[in-house]
Design a protein around this motif. Sequence first.
Motif, PDB file in Angstrom:
ATOM      1  N   HIS A  45       0.829  -1.202   0.000  1.00 58.18           N
ATOM      2  CA  HIS A  45       0.000   0.000   0.000  1.00 58.18           C
ATOM      3  C   HIS A  45       0.869   1.260   0.000  1.00 58.18           C
ATOM      4  O   HIS A  45       0.609   2.197  -0.754  1.00 58.18           O
ATOM      5  N   GLU A  46       1.907   1.274   0.826  1.00 54.59           N
ATOM      6  CA  GLU A  46       2.779   2.452   0.916  1.00 54.59           C
ATOM      7  C   GLU A  46       3.577   2.679  -0.360  1.00 54.59           C
ATOM      8  O   GLU A  46       3.833   3.819  -0.737  1.00 54.59           O
ATOM      9  N   GLU A  51      -2.293   0.247  -5.810  1.00 53.21           N
ATOM     10  CA  GLU A  51      -2.944   1.131  -6.774  1.00 53.21           C
ATOM     11  C   GLU A  51      -2.600   0.726  -8.204  1.00 53.21           C
ATOM     12  O   GLU A  51      -3.430   0.779  -9.102  1.00 53.21           O
ATOM     13  N   LEU A  52      -1.329   0.327  -8.418  1.00 53.11           N
ATOM     14  CA  LEU A  52      -0.907  -0.130  -9.744  1.00 53.11           C
ATOM     15  C   LEU A  52      -1.690  -1.379 -10.154  1.00 53.11           C
ATOM     16  O   LEU A  52      -2.184  -1.466 -11.283  1.00 53.11           O
ATOM     17  N   ALA A  56      -4.300  -1.787 -13.209  1.00 50.25           N
ATOM     18  CA  ALA A  56      -4.099  -2.816 -14.235  1.00 50.25           C
ATOM     19  C   ALA A  56      -5.335  -3.694 -14.369  1.00 50.25           C
ATOM     20  O   ALA A  56      -5.705  -4.090 -15.483  1.00 50.25           O
ATOM     21  N   LEU A  57      -5.984  -4.016 -13.263  1.00 49.75           N
ATOM     22  CA  LEU A  57      -7.201  -4.816 -13.333  1.00 49.75           C
ATOM     23  C   LEU A  57      -8.339  -4.034 -13.983  1.00 49.75           C
ATOM     24  O   LEU A  57      -9.141  -4.599 -14.727  1.00 49.75           O
TER      25      LEU A  57
END
Length: 149
Positions: A45-46, A51-52, A56-57
Amino acid sequence: MAKPVAYRVFTPPDAREELKRKIDEAPAEHADAILSGYRLLEQAHESGTLELLRGALAAQDSIINHVVGLVSQPEMVNGLRNLIVLGKVLGNIPQTLETGTHGDDKRKHAPPSLFTLASRMNTPDARRGIVLAVGLLAALGASAHPRKK
């Protein structure tokens, strides 16, 4: 005569309470693994990895279309074929090469003489390898040469 069915109100179980109960019932021997998983999730998370992955999903269709478009190009098809051939060639190389010592321990650690090297380079397989290496070096040199416009 038929008996009436009693009317019951369905109350779904609280999903959070069920998860808390499962975590509380987890064996003590897995506590380190659970804490390690929490630390890994926090680091992901950090660093922005979550988020990546989420992005991508969300964009998986466009990513797949882009990759298929890249792989469908003739240059990529030829490159993939070359990689497959290279894998087959490297897979056929024997794990241990015959050094020609035939069990002579004192000659095993000594470097080969120039005559030995010349005689080994005179074999058909060695000559094929030399031609391949020289061709590769020539192609690399030609691609490194600055082109005039």
